[in-house]
Each structure stands twice: as C-alpha cells, then as structure tokens.
Design a protein around this motif. Structure first.
Motif, mmCIF file in Angstrom:
data_model
loop_
_atom_site.group_PDB
_atom_site.id
_atom_site.type_symbol
_atom_site.label_atom_id
_atom_site.label_comp_id
_atom_site.label_asym_id
_atom_site.label_seq_id
_atom_site.Cartn_x
_atom_site.Cartn_y
_atom_site.Cartn_z
ATOM 1 N N LYS A 103 0.808 -1.207 0.000
ATOM 2 C CA LYS A 103 0.000 0.000 0.000
ATOM 3 C C LYS A 103 0.844 1.262 0.000
ATOM 4 O O LYS A 103 0.569 2.220 -0.739
ATOM 5 C CB LYS A 103 -0.931 -0.009 1.210
ATOM 6 N N TYR A 104 1.905 1.289 0.847
ATOM 7 C CA TYR A 104 2.677 2.520 1.019
ATOM 8 C C TYR A 104 3.962 2.558 0.201
ATOM 9 O O TYR A 104 4.603 3.612 0.120
ATOM 10 C CB TYR A 104 3.011 2.713 2.502
ATOM 11 N N GLY A 105 4.401 1.431 -0.335
ATOM 12 C CA GLY A 105 5.598 1.412 -1.153
ATOM 13 C C GLY A 105 6.866 1.194 -0.350
ATOM 14 O O GLY A 105 6.907 1.416 0.858
ATOM 15 N N SER A 106 7.918 0.790 -1.048
ATOM 16 C CA SER A 106 9.177 0.457 -0.383
ATOM 17 C C SER A 106 9.883 1.665 0.197
ATOM 18 O O SER A 106 10.788 1.526 1.018
ATOM 19 C CB SER A 106 10.110 -0.254 -1.364
ATOM 20 N N GLY A 107 9.481 2.872 -0.234
ATOM 21 C CA GLY A 107 10.104 4.074 0.325
ATOM 22 C C GLY A 107 9.706 4.325 1.764
ATOM 23 O O GLY A 107 10.419 5.024 2.487
ATOM 24 N N LEU A 108 8.574 3.776 2.191
ATOM 25 C CA LEU A 108 8.098 3.949 3.561
ATOM 26 C C LEU A 108 8.105 2.659 4.358
ATOM 27 O O LEU A 108 8.437 2.647 5.541
ATOM 28 C CB LEU A 108 6.676 4.540 3.548
ATOM 29 N N VAL A 109 7.713 1.564 3.714
ATOM 30 C CA VAL A 109 7.631 0.274 4.406
ATOM 31 C C VAL A 109 8.321 -0.781 3.550
ATOM 32 O O VAL A 109 7.864 -1.101 2.447
ATOM 33 C CB VAL A 109 6.169 -0.141 4.669
ATOM 34 N N ALA A 110 9.411 -1.320 4.050
ATOM 35 C CA ALA A 110 10.105 -2.384 3.333
ATOM 36 C C ALA A 110 9.312 -3.680 3.464
ATOM 37 O O ALA A 110 8.813 -4.010 4.542
ATOM 38 C CB ALA A 110 11.509 -2.573 3.895
ATOM 39 N N SER A 111 9.162 -4.395 2.379
ATOM 40 C CA SER A 111 8.399 -5.636 2.389
ATOM 41 C C SER A 111 9.202 -6.737 3.088
ATOM 42 O O SER A 111 10.422 -6.610 3.285
ATOM 43 C CB SER A 111 8.082 -6.066 0.962
ATOM 44 N N PRO A 112 8.535 -7.845 3.474
ATOM 45 C CA PRO A 112 9.274 -8.952 4.081
ATOM 46 C C PRO A 112 10.406 -9.462 3.192
ATOM 47 O O PRO A 112 11.504 -9.755 3.676
ATOM 48 C CB PRO A 112 8.191 -10.019 4.281
ATOM 49 N N GLY A 113 10.145 -9.564 1.885
ATOM 50 C CA GLY A 113 11.193 -10.032 0.978
ATOM 51 C C GLY A 113 12.375 -9.085 0.929
ATOM 52 O O GLY A 113 13.542 -9.515 0.940
ATOM 53 N N GLN A 114 12.114 -7.781 0.854
ATOM 54 C CA GLN A 114 13.199 -6.796 0.843
ATOM 55 C C GLN A 114 13.979 -6.819 2.156
ATOM 56 O O GLN A 114 15.203 -6.664 2.157
ATOM 57 C CB GLN A 114 12.616 -5.404 0.611
ATOM 58 N N THR A 115 13.283 -7.015 3.246
ATOM 59 C CA THR A 115 13.954 -7.066 4.548
ATOM 60 C C THR A 115 14.860 -8.285 4.652
ATOM 61 O O THR A 115 15.984 -8.197 5.169
ATOM 62 C CB THR A 115 12.911 -7.089 5.684
ATOM 63 N N VAL A 116 14.387 -9.426 4.152
ATOM 64 C CA VAL A 116 15.215 -10.633 4.160
ATOM 65 C C VAL A 116 16.451 -10.439 3.279
ATOM 66 O O VAL A 116 17.569 -10.814 3.659
ATOM 67 C CB VAL A 116 14.395 -11.854 3.691
ATOM 68 N N SER A 117 16.267 -9.839 2.118
ATOM 69 C CA SER A 117 17.414 -9.581 1.236
ATOM 70 C C SER A 117 18.417 -8.638 1.894
ATOM 71 O O SER A 117 19.640 -8.838 1.800
ATOM 72 C CB SER A 117 16.925 -8.981 -0.083
ATOM 73 N N ALA A 118 17.903 -7.599 2.575
ATOM 74 C CA ALA A 118 18.792 -6.665 3.266
ATOM 75 C C ALA A 118 19.523 -7.353 4.414
ATOM 76 O O ALA A 118 20.710 -7.078 4.656
ATOM 77 C CB ALA A 118 17.983 -5.484 3.797
ATOM 78 N N ALA A 119 18.840 -8.255 5.102
ATOM 79 C CA ALA A 119 19.487 -8.992 6.191
ATOM 80 C C ALA A 119 20.614 -9.862 5.663
ATOM 81 O O ALA A 119 21.691 -9.955 6.271
ATOM 82 C CB ALA A 119 18.450 -9.846 6.926
ATOM 83 N N ARG A 120 20.392 -10.489 4.527
ATOM 84 C CA ARG A 120 21.451 -11.298 3.911
ATOM 85 C C ARG A 120 22.638 -10.419 3.513
ATOM 86 O O ARG A 120 23.795 -10.806 3.684
ATOM 87 C CB ARG A 120 20.898 -12.023 2.690
ATOM 88 N N GLU A 121 22.330 -9.252 2.976
ATOM 89 C CA GLU A 121 23.390 -8.319 2.578
ATOM 90 C C GLU A 121 24.226 -7.884 3.778
ATOM 91 O O GLU A 121 25.464 -7.857 3.717
ATOM 92 C CB GLU A 121 22.741 -7.103 1.909
ATOM 93 N N LEU A 122 23.556 -7.546 4.883
ATOM 94 C CA LEU A 122 24.269 -7.109 6.081
ATOM 95 C C LEU A 122 25.006 -8.264 6.748
ATOM 96 O O LEU A 122 26.069 -8.064 7.352
ATOM 97 C CB LEU A 122 23.275 -6.481 7.067
#
Length: 273
Positions: A49-68
């Motif tokens: 609803k709000y887009g990745s600029g405001l709320v990161a999706s579960p998939g994006q968060t998992v990808s970011a966690a892997r990156e970190l």
C-alpha cells in the motif's frame, strides 16, 4: 502371589503425560505459527500500500538482512549490543537485588535511600546519554552504565515489593522458633521474594533494549542502534527494518531463555513465568 503378578508388580511404573498435554502443546505451536503468518501477511499488505520508500516488504527485509550478514555488519552489531545489554543488565541485577532486600528488611535504610530511588527512577536514561559520553567517553563504559542505570531501579523496586509482601505470620513463626535475622532472610523472605525478583529481571531486560538504541545512536560505531541510525542516514529503509526486527527477535530470545532458566533453576521457589 504368582510369578507373573510378582514380575508385573516389580516393573517400574512408566510416567505418562496427561492425554491433553500433547494436544495443548501442539495447539500452542499452531497458534504461534498462525500469529506469525498473519503478522507477515499484514506487513506485506502495508508494504504494497505505502511502497518500499516507507515500508520495506518482508522479501526486501530478508534480502537486506542477507546483505548485512554477508559483510559481517549484522553479526557484529548483534554481538556488540548483546554484550552491552547482558553486562549492564547483569550489573543491575547484582546491585538491585541485595539493595532491595536490604531496603525491604531494614526500615532505616529504606527511609534513607527511598528519596534517591524515587527521584532517579523518573529520569529516563536518554537524559543522561550526553553526560555519560562526556564523563565516560564513547567506549563501552558509557553504554553499559546507561543500561545499568535502566535496570537497577526496576530490580530494586520489585525486590522491595517482594520483601514487603511476605506474610507477617511466617516471619513471627520463624522468630518464635528462634530463627535469627539471617535465617529468616534465607528461609522465609528470600523464597517469597524470588518471583518478584524474576519479574523485575524480566522488566529490566525489556527496558535495557529500549536504552541500548538511544545509547548506540549517540555514541557507538557498532551495534543495532548504530545500524538503525546509519541506515537512516543512507536512506535504507530495509536496513532500518532489519535492525528493528533483529532487536525484537533478540529480546524475545533473551526473555525466553531467562524464563526457562528461572523456571528450572528456581523450581523449588515455585517461580511461574
């Protein structure tokens, strides 16, 4: 008595769990899983609803966690924050319990220290962040002291409440049997106070997580609070979500371990957590 009956009576009785125990356990696990899935679904809907600029999706968060995790940032942050929390919380427990027992047992000491307890417990740790950095530097000491400050008053107050809630009849009975002050403390006061101490320890652990973020934002290069602040500077909302979620998971794990340890080690005190 026949040989068969003798053999049957000689066999050790097998302890069986109540029929409903396994079903209740499976039901609890199922409800936990349903709750997690529902939470992730709501999270995904908000991200859509709000887009990745405001709320990161579960998939994006998992990808970011892997990156970190790949470059060691996430692991180092978890270790640094966990170490600071455990040291500060442990010191708060080590000081708060004996001070609370002493204040609860000795009215003179309670009246002497109560004004300071009541004054400082209403000042949030974040108010002392600047002073902690000025006095102790940006090293580990400033963060540990702030967490200690957070934990010690909570543990002290819960311990005092436990001591004051001891049944007066038990104290009189122990005294009439010739028990000294130390024996009363060990045999009557401490067993009755342990549940309050455990509750204070759990509350102090939760507040320690609240403090570590503000402390690391101001004076730390490594830690989950520092990770959240750095992510904000770079506009990486997905990193911010990683830091927040890892904080929540870490707190959940710490509290669960504390509950398990308290239930097993303090079993004779009938601690229910």
């Amino acid at each position: 008595m026949t040989v068969a009956s003798a053999d049957a009576s000689a066999k050790p009785s097998v302890e069986r769990r109540p029929p409903g125990a396994m079903a209740g356990r499976l039901r609890s696990i199922g409800m936990f899983a349903v709750s997690i899935v529902a939470g992730i679904a709501v999270w995904q809907l908000l991200a859509m609803k709000y887009g990745s600029g405001l709320v990161a999706s579960p998939g994006q968060t998992v990808s970011a966690a892997r990156e970190l995790a790949a470059d060691g940032t996430l692991g180092n942050s978890v270790i640094a924050s966990s170490r600071r929390i455990l040291i500060g919380w442990g010191l708060g427990l080590a000081v708060g319990v004996p001070v609370g027992l002493l204040m609860g047992q000795v009215p003179f000491i309670r009246r002497l220290l109560d004004p300071y307890i009541e004054f400082f417990r209403f000042i949030p740790p974040v108010a002392f962040v600047t002073l902690a950095v000025v006095w102790l530097g940006i090293g580990e000491a400033s963060k540990v002291v702030l967490i200690f400050y957070t934990a010690v008053f909570i543990v002290t107050l819960n311990t005092i409440a436990g001591v004051l809630s001891v049944n007066e009849t038990k104290l009189r009975a122990a005294a009439s049997l010739g028990a000294g002050r130390w024996q009363v403390m060990r045999s009557v006061v401490l067993p009755s106070t342990v549940p309050h101490i455990v509750t204070g320890a759990r509350l102090a652990m939760g507040n320690s997580f609240l403090t570590i973020v503000s402390a690391e934002i101001v004076a730390a290069q490594v830690g989950l609070g520092a990770l959240i602040w750095t992510s904000r500077n770079y506009g990486r909302i997905d990193w911010v979500f990683v830091g927040i979620i890892v904080l929540g998971i870490l707190g959940f794990v710490f509290d669960r371990v504390l509950r398990i340890v308290a239930a097993r080690v303090l079993k004779r005190y009938e601690v229910r957590v």
